[in-house]
Design a protein around this motif. Structure first.
Motif, PDB file in Angstrom:
ATOM      1  N   ARG A 193      56.330  41.200   6.787  1.00  0.00           N
ATOM      2  CA  ARG A 193      56.976  41.956   5.694  1.00  0.00           C
ATOM      3  C   ARG A 193      56.814  41.269   4.344  1.00  0.00           C
ATOM      4  NH1 ARG A 193      60.960  40.957   8.639  1.00  0.00           N
ATOM      5  NH2 ARG A 193      61.843  39.800   6.913  1.00  0.00           N
ATOM      6  N   LEU A 194      56.595  39.972   4.353  1.00  0.00           N
ATOM      7  CA  LEU A 194      56.650  39.183   3.125  1.00  0.00           C
ATOM      8  C   LEU A 194      55.598  39.619   2.104  1.00  0.00           C
ATOM      9  CD1 LEU A 194      57.894  36.688   1.692  1.00  0.00           C
ATOM     10  CD2 LEU A 194      56.113  35.309   2.795  1.00  0.00           C
ATOM     11  N   ARG A 195      56.054  39.815   0.851  1.00  0.00           N
ATOM     12  CA  ARG A 195      55.105  40.083  -0.230  1.00  0.00           C
ATOM     13  C   ARG A 195      55.505  39.285  -1.462  1.00  0.00           C
ATOM     14  NH1 ARG A 195      55.863  45.830  -3.000  1.00  0.00           N
ATOM     15  NH2 ARG A 195      54.826  44.609  -4.583  1.00  0.00           N
ATOM     16  N   VAL A 196      54.531  39.066  -2.324  1.00  0.00           N
ATOM     17  CA  VAL A 196      54.821  38.332  -3.555  1.00  0.00           C
ATOM     18  C   VAL A 196      55.247  39.345  -4.610  1.00  0.00           C
ATOM     19  CG1 VAL A 196      53.915  36.811  -5.336  1.00  0.00           C
ATOM     20  CG2 VAL A 196      53.100  36.595  -2.985  1.00  0.00           C
TER      21      VAL A 196
ATOM     22  N   VAL B 226      52.478  31.122   1.318  1.00  0.00           N
ATOM     23  CA  VAL B 226      53.032  32.468   1.469  1.00  0.00           C
ATOM     24  C   VAL B 226      52.086  33.330   2.312  1.00  0.00           C
ATOM     25  CG1 VAL B 226      53.604  34.597   0.218  1.00  0.00           C
ATOM     26  CG2 VAL B 226      54.411  32.391  -0.645  1.00  0.00           C
ATOM     27  N   ALA B 227      50.790  33.205   2.064  1.00  0.00           N
ATOM     28  CA  ALA B 227      49.814  33.993   2.836  1.00  0.00           C
ATOM     29  C   ALA B 227      49.862  33.586   4.313  1.00  0.00           C
ATOM     30  CB  ALA B 227      48.415  33.798   2.261  1.00  0.00           C
ATOM     31  N   ASP B 228      49.992  32.286   4.583  1.00  0.00           N
ATOM     32  CA  ASP B 228      50.090  31.823   5.974  1.00  0.00           C
ATOM     33  C   ASP B 228      51.350  32.363   6.648  1.00  0.00           C
ATOM     34  OD1 ASP B 228      47.770  30.422   5.705  1.00  0.00           O
ATOM     35  OD2 ASP B 228      48.736  28.465   5.399  1.00  0.00           O
ATOM     36  N   VAL B 229      52.466  32.310   5.912  1.00  0.00           N
ATOM     37  CA  VAL B 229      53.727  32.799   6.483  1.00  0.00           C
ATOM     38  C   VAL B 229      53.606  34.296   6.763  1.00  0.00           C
ATOM     39  CG1 VAL B 229      56.182  33.225   6.013  1.00  0.00           C
ATOM     40  CG2 VAL B 229      55.181  30.994   5.468  1.00  0.00           C
ATOM     41  N   HIS B 230      52.983  35.005   5.833  1.00  0.00           N
ATOM     42  CA  HIS B 230      52.777  36.440   6.009  1.00  0.00           C
ATOM     43  C   HIS B 230      51.976  36.707   7.290  1.00  0.00           C
ATOM     44  CE1 HIS B 230      50.476  40.209   5.356  1.00  0.00           C
ATOM     45  NE2 HIS B 230      51.641  40.630   4.918  1.00  0.00           N
ATOM     46  N   ARG B 231      50.954  35.915   7.499  1.00  0.00           N
ATOM     47  CA  ARG B 231      50.052  36.131   8.638  1.00  0.00           C
ATOM     48  C   ARG B 231      50.703  35.705   9.964  1.00  0.00           C
ATOM     49  NH1 ARG B 231      46.023  32.713  10.257  1.00  0.00           N
ATOM     50  NH2 ARG B 231      46.531  31.364   8.497  1.00  0.00           N
ATOM     51  N   LEU B 232      51.403  34.579   9.927  1.00  0.00           N
ATOM     52  CA  LEU B 232      51.840  33.978  11.184  1.00  0.00           C
ATOM     53  C   LEU B 232      53.301  34.261  11.541  1.00  0.00           C
ATOM     54  CD1 LEU B 232      50.164  30.501  10.593  1.00  0.00           C
ATOM     55  CD2 LEU B 232      49.352  32.306  12.131  1.00  0.00           C
TER      56      LEU B 232
END
Ligand code: ADP
Ligand code: MG
Length: 266
Positions: free
Chosen positions: A174-177, A164-170
């Motif tokens: 907008r993505l949050r947990v 999730v952190a990688d997807v958020h960065r790359l």
């Protein structure tokens, strides 16, 4: 604009599908326009909402292959949410995506045309961290991670949160947990309580109120609805209403009255 929530955990049997169906039905009863997308080739969500994947005209596989628009593949379920069903063809469709450019954004692109016609869109992920789950995370505003409070059963959660952190960065800033969601929770079990405590300490993300273990959950899919329809006053249904209402408050729908129930089309 509809809020997009991915329900993901690469472990199977942690209540991802149950969470999508139950939250979806709870949101409908709160007056929201809800779309569910089955992103699992095993089609559990499709089956559990009373739809036979073998007889649907179009499915998410056709959308992923670029053959139809997502709006064409929607069905209305008996509980009032829309569903884009999946079929076993989704495995092949996912494999075909591998060499495609922008392959992580197929679900995001598919959703664009319908985003404004829903309040909530829930994505039911398959038990893998494959390309379709990456697509779900790339399309989502937030992710909910159901997990069982048993030893070893949350071992993959760290890896998922790293993804999730990688997807958020790359891919998707907008993505949050939104949170980890303990499911099948037995508060009388010392072990479950200890694991819940461990989960709260270990991962630096919110932990939502647990969903209790109940046999009512196993009964609901056999009649093609969620527990919200079969046993609306059960502890399990109430627990999902609590989660739904908590999300509504967090999105600031709460306090204000949300729109009355209405069909999202037709
Ligand atoms: P996943 O989608 O993560 O594979 P499912 O939602 O299909 O998991 O749930 C796996 C099984 O656990 C199903 O048989 C479902 O009915 C059951 N189940 C889900 N939530 C609960 C619960 N709170 N208590 C008891 N059984 C549950
Ligand atoms: Mg599932």
């Amino acid at each position: 604009m509809g809020r997009v929530i991915a329900v993901a955990n690469q472990k199977g049997g942690v209540a991802k599908t149950t969470t999508v169906a139950s939250l979806g039905a709870a949101f409908v009863l709160r007056g929201l326009r809800v779309l569910l997308i089955d992103l699992d080739p095993q089609s559990s969500l499709t089956f559990s909402l009373g739809i036979d994947p073998d007889v649907v005209e179009y499915s998410i596989s056709d959308v992923v292959r670029g053959e139809v628009d997502l709006s064409m593949a929607r069905l209305r379920t008996s509980e009032g949410m829309d569903l884009v069903p999946s079929t076993i063809d989704l495995l092949a469709a996912e494999a075909m995506l591998l060499p495609a450019p922008q392959r992580e954004f197929v679900v995001r692109r598919g959703l664009e045309e319908v985003l404004s016609t829903y309040d909530v869109i829930l994505l039911d992920c398959s038990p893998s961290l494959g390309l379709l789950t990456l697509n779900a995370l790339a399309a989502a505003d937030e992710v909910i991670v159901p997990l069982q409070c048993e030893m070893l059963s949350h071992r993959g959660v760290g890896q998922l949160l790293d993804t999730v952190a990688d997807v958020h960065r790359l891919l998707n800033p907008r993505l949050r947990v939104r949170g980890l969601l303990p499911t099948m929770y037995d508060k009388r079990s010392t072990h479950a309580r200890a694991v819940l405590g461990d989960v709260k300490r270990r991962y630096r993300v919110p932990v939502l109120n647990p969903i209790p273990r109940s046999v009512k959950f196993a009964e609901a899919p056999s009649v093609g609805t969620s527990i919200i329809a079969t046993s609306p006053s059960s502890s399990g249904a109430r627990a999902y209403f609590r989660i739904a209402d908590g999300l509504l408050r967090a999105w600031r729908f709460g306090g204000r009255k949300v729109a009355p129930a209405r069909p999202s089309r037709g």
